[in-house]
Design an enzyme around this catalytic site. Structure first.
Site, PDB file in Angstrom:
ATOM      1  N   ASP A 195      52.382  56.545  40.380  1.00 27.12           N
ATOM      2  CA  ASP A 195      51.427  55.678  41.725  1.00 27.12           C
ATOM      3  C   ASP A 195      51.005  57.791  42.245  1.00 27.12           C
ATOM      4  O   ASP A 195      50.681  57.168  43.581  1.00 27.12           O
ATOM      5  CB  ASP A 195      51.799  55.545  42.126  1.00 27.12           C
ATOM      6  CG  ASP A 195      52.821  55.487  42.734  1.00 27.12           C
ATOM      7  OD1 ASP A 195      53.715  56.797  42.429  1.00 27.12           O
ATOM      8  OD2 ASP A 195      54.165  55.041  43.496  1.00 27.12           O
ATOM      9  N   HIS A 211      50.787  63.732  35.555  1.00 33.05           N
ATOM     10  CA  HIS A 211      52.333  63.365  35.741  1.00 33.05           C
ATOM     11  C   HIS A 211      53.745  63.304  35.302  1.00 33.05           C
ATOM     12  O   HIS A 211      53.943  65.033  34.866  1.00 33.05           O
ATOM     13  CB  HIS A 211      52.082  61.873  34.982  1.00 33.05           C
ATOM     14  CG  HIS A 211      53.523  60.609  35.165  1.00 33.05           C
ATOM     15  ND1 HIS A 211      53.804  59.670  35.924  1.00 33.05           N
ATOM     16  CD2 HIS A 211      54.212  60.334  34.016  1.00 33.05           C
ATOM     17  CE1 HIS A 211      54.656  59.400  36.262  1.00 33.05           C
ATOM     18  NE2 HIS A 211      55.377  59.115  35.358  1.00 33.05           N
ATOM     19  N   HIS A 261      57.320  76.478  29.923  1.00 31.74           N
ATOM     20  CA  HIS A 261      57.750  76.010  30.915  1.00 31.74           C
ATOM     21  C   HIS A 261      57.454  77.758  32.575  1.00 31.74           C
ATOM     22  O   HIS A 261      57.510  78.098  31.826  1.00 31.74           O
ATOM     23  CB  HIS A 261      59.515  75.803  31.126  1.00 31.74           C
ATOM     24  CG  HIS A 261      59.997  77.116  31.408  1.00 31.74           C
ATOM     25  ND1 HIS A 261      60.590  77.061  30.110  1.00 31.74           N
ATOM     26  CD2 HIS A 261      60.642  77.925  32.500  1.00 31.74           C
ATOM     27  CE1 HIS A 261      61.773  78.220  30.375  1.00 31.74           C
ATOM     28  NE2 HIS A 261      61.564  78.795  31.372  1.00 31.74           N
TER      29      HIS A 261
END
Lengths: 307, 302
Positions: free
Chosen positions: B93, B295, B263
């Site tokens: 969200d 996300h 990463h």
């Protein structure tokens, strides 16, 4: 306060009570706002028309509703006093309408929003929802009228609060500067501040606000306001100082404007011309759109038949 | 790992507080309000699919998601599996980075009971408070959010009357009235750090959005639901002094044949970690997040 009535663990209640306290300890000459005794999510307020504009001297009442999710969701505002800039009894949402390009954020408060509301008064509505565009003379006469009596609205309890706020604002806001002193409203405030008097003496009718508004588009104004509000506490906590900073905010730019008196001579005829031109254009566009629509719907019908 | 996460914990923990809801319906004239309601309806619909914080799932569940998808991704997930054991999803969200960070950090404290880390971060939080004050924020606009975070911090340390279990931490992280407040706390901290070091962040922000630092903070940091980027992560990591590892799972492949997963470690600038002083060698982050375009989720190393 009805503090015991509320769940103090509730974050919204906690926050709102803090805002009430802050509002009371740092009063401003430009606005006043208090929650209803029976519901702290429902506030009454009055703002002072920004000086150097056609709203000068006006006292405009309104209502604020805070959502249960406050401060995550924005408060909603509506005005109750006819003012010629915002519709009355209609929500004006300061966060996502044309009024504000940014989203509401929890670091803002009722105070921030009221200061922004004052600053928006002299700006061009640009057709924003909940806005109206009255002529200056009308706005000026509404400003004068606004002092005579507080609006009638809501329950007895609320009316009491509105009247109380009105009394208090009357003592803070000097009356509308008049060309003809005969019209000067009867309730002359007793404690006029020197600095205020100076600013209201300049000229009877100042289109300064409008000139400023024309020069700067809404987003810029919004930005400036928010910045100024956030800077205000920098001056330390003492009330008077903060009040003065806020005081200066809406009338910013008045000094340059005074150097350009020719700006004052605005012909109403010009305004009317533009209005008619705009109306003409709108009609022309509508006709074109209608034509196009007819055309495309005709095609659509053909396709429909085909399948 | 020691606690089983499968315990019945649903979204029904929604704020049990009662608030007199102001009557909004009495105004016939809508407009902006309509738009806002529509916005939140869409959000709510989206939110139904995943709680703020999901259960711990084996990495195989991630692979299952891409079963019929890109071979590169499946290959990468296999590589991930060599180092990582599990994933915990968060709701998409726009607050997922902050929610992931919140839980990951608090879980780490709960499991390590690292008192010195708590003392250290509290000092940083104090610093953040001063930063906001000096930037002109009124105290009442942020202090509730700060208080709530500090409360969570104290409660994950065991041995006081406010102590909570791992299950309770999960419950709280799924409770909107806790989770949103902590997210907002992080947003304040992030915004304060960016504004304080505006000259440092300016070029990054310009590269991202062509906005000024001020505008960026107002439109992309402080409002809830605005997604986080490397600027946010850098600022939060710096402000709190917490290193963060972000593992990138995307379709990019190296031509050399072997598939590897990139990463990046966000190591706090001017890190005053006692063990990190002297040698700028590896500060190994205890927070690992999995980034897939748009996300963030939490990753658990083996």
């Amino acid at each position: 306060m009805a503090e015991d009535k509320y769940n103090l663990k509730n974050p919204a209640v906690k926050r709102i009570l803090q805002e009430v306290k802050e509002m009371q300890s740092n009063p401003s000459d430009d606005f006043m706002s208090l929650p209803l005794e029976e519901n702290i999510f429902d506030w009454q307020f009055a703002i002072r028309g920004p000086s150097e504009t056609e709203f000068e001297g006006g006292i405009y009442h309104g209502r604020i509703q805070l959502p249960a999710e406050y401060p995550f969701k924005p408060p909603s505002f509506m005005l109750l006093t006819p003012n010629g800039r915002f519709e009355t009894q209609t929500k004006i949402c300061l966060s996502i309408s044309n009024h504000h390009p940014e989203h509401w954020q929890p670091s803002w408060s009722v105070r921030t929003a009221l200061v922004a509301l004052i600053a928006f008064m002299p700006t061009n509505p640009n057709g924003a929802l909940g806005s109206v565009e009255y002529k200056k003379e009308e706005r000026r006469s509404l400003a004068i009228k606004s002092r005579a009596a507080a609006p009638r609205y809501g329950t007895v309890e609320r009316q009491k609060l509105i009247d109380e706020i009105h009394e208090c604002m009357l003592s803070k806001v000097p009356p509308v500067p008049q060309l003809s002193p005969s019209q000067d409203s009867k309730e002359h405030p007793s404690n006029r501040e020197g600095e205020v008097q100076v600013s209201s003496q300049h000229d009877g009718a100042t289109p300064a606000g409008e000139a400023a508004a024309e020069g700067s588009p809404n987003p810029a104004v919004g930005d400036r306001i928010v910045e100024e509000v956030q800077e205000a506490p920098l001056n330390g906590n003492p009330g008077p100082e903060v009040a003065r900073t806020l005081n200066a905010a809406p009338s910013g730019g008045s000094s340059q404007l005074l150097q350009r008196p020719e700006m004052k001579v605005q012909k109403p005829a010009d305004d009317r011309l533009f209005t008619w031109a705009a109306v003409g254009l709108t009609i022309a566009i509508m006709v074109l759109l209608f034509k196009k629509f007819m055309k495309s719907s005709g095609h659509g019908a053909v396709f429909m038949d085909g399948s | 790992m020691q606690n089983q996460d499968g315990v019945q914990v649903d979204g029904e923990v929604e704020s049990a507080t009662s608030v007199p809801t102001p009557e909004f319906d009495e105004w016939a004239n809508f407009g902006d309000q309509d738009i806002m309601q529509q916005h939140s309806a869409i959000r709510a619909e989206e939110a139904e699919k995943i709680p703020f914080l999901g259960d711990k799932e084996p990495l195989s569940s991630l692979a299952a998601e891409y079963q019929s998808g890109s071979a590169i991704l499946l290959e990468k997930i296999k590589v991930l599996g060599e180092q990582y054991a599990a994933i915990r999803r968060t709701r998409g969200d726009g607050n997922c980075f902050f929610r992931s960070f919140m839980f990951s950090y608090l879980e780490h404290i709960l499991e390590s009971q690292d008192q010195s880390e708590v003392d250290r971060i509290k000092a940083n939080v104090e610093q953040c408070r001063k930063t906001l004050q000096s930037l002109g924020y009124a105290d009442f606009t942020f202090e509730d959010f700060f208080a709530l975070f500090l409360e969570q911090l104290d409660s994950v340390l065991q041995g006081n009357e406010a102590s909570i279990s791992h299950d309770e931490l999960i419950l709280r992280s799924r409770d909107q009235s806790v989770s949103d407040y902590v997210v907002m706390f992080f947003r304040f901290v992030t915004s304060g750090e960016i504004r304080k070091r505006a000259e440092f962040f300016e070029p990054f922000i310009l590269g991202l959005t062509n906005a000024t630092v001020e505008q960026f903070c107002k439109s992309s940091v402080e409002p809830m639901g605005e997604e986080s980027d490397h600027v946010h992560i850098t600022a939060l990591s710096d402000a709190l002094g917490v290193p963060i590892r972000v593992v990138y799972l995307d379709r990019s492949s190296c031509d050399t044949g072997g598939v590897s997963v990139n990463h990046h470690d966000f190591v706090p600038a001017g890190s005053d970690l006692p063990n990190a002083s002297g040698c700028s060698e590896k500060v190994s982050p205890f927070i690992t997040l999995l980034y897939r375009p748009g996300h963030y989720d939490i990753l658990y190393p083996k």
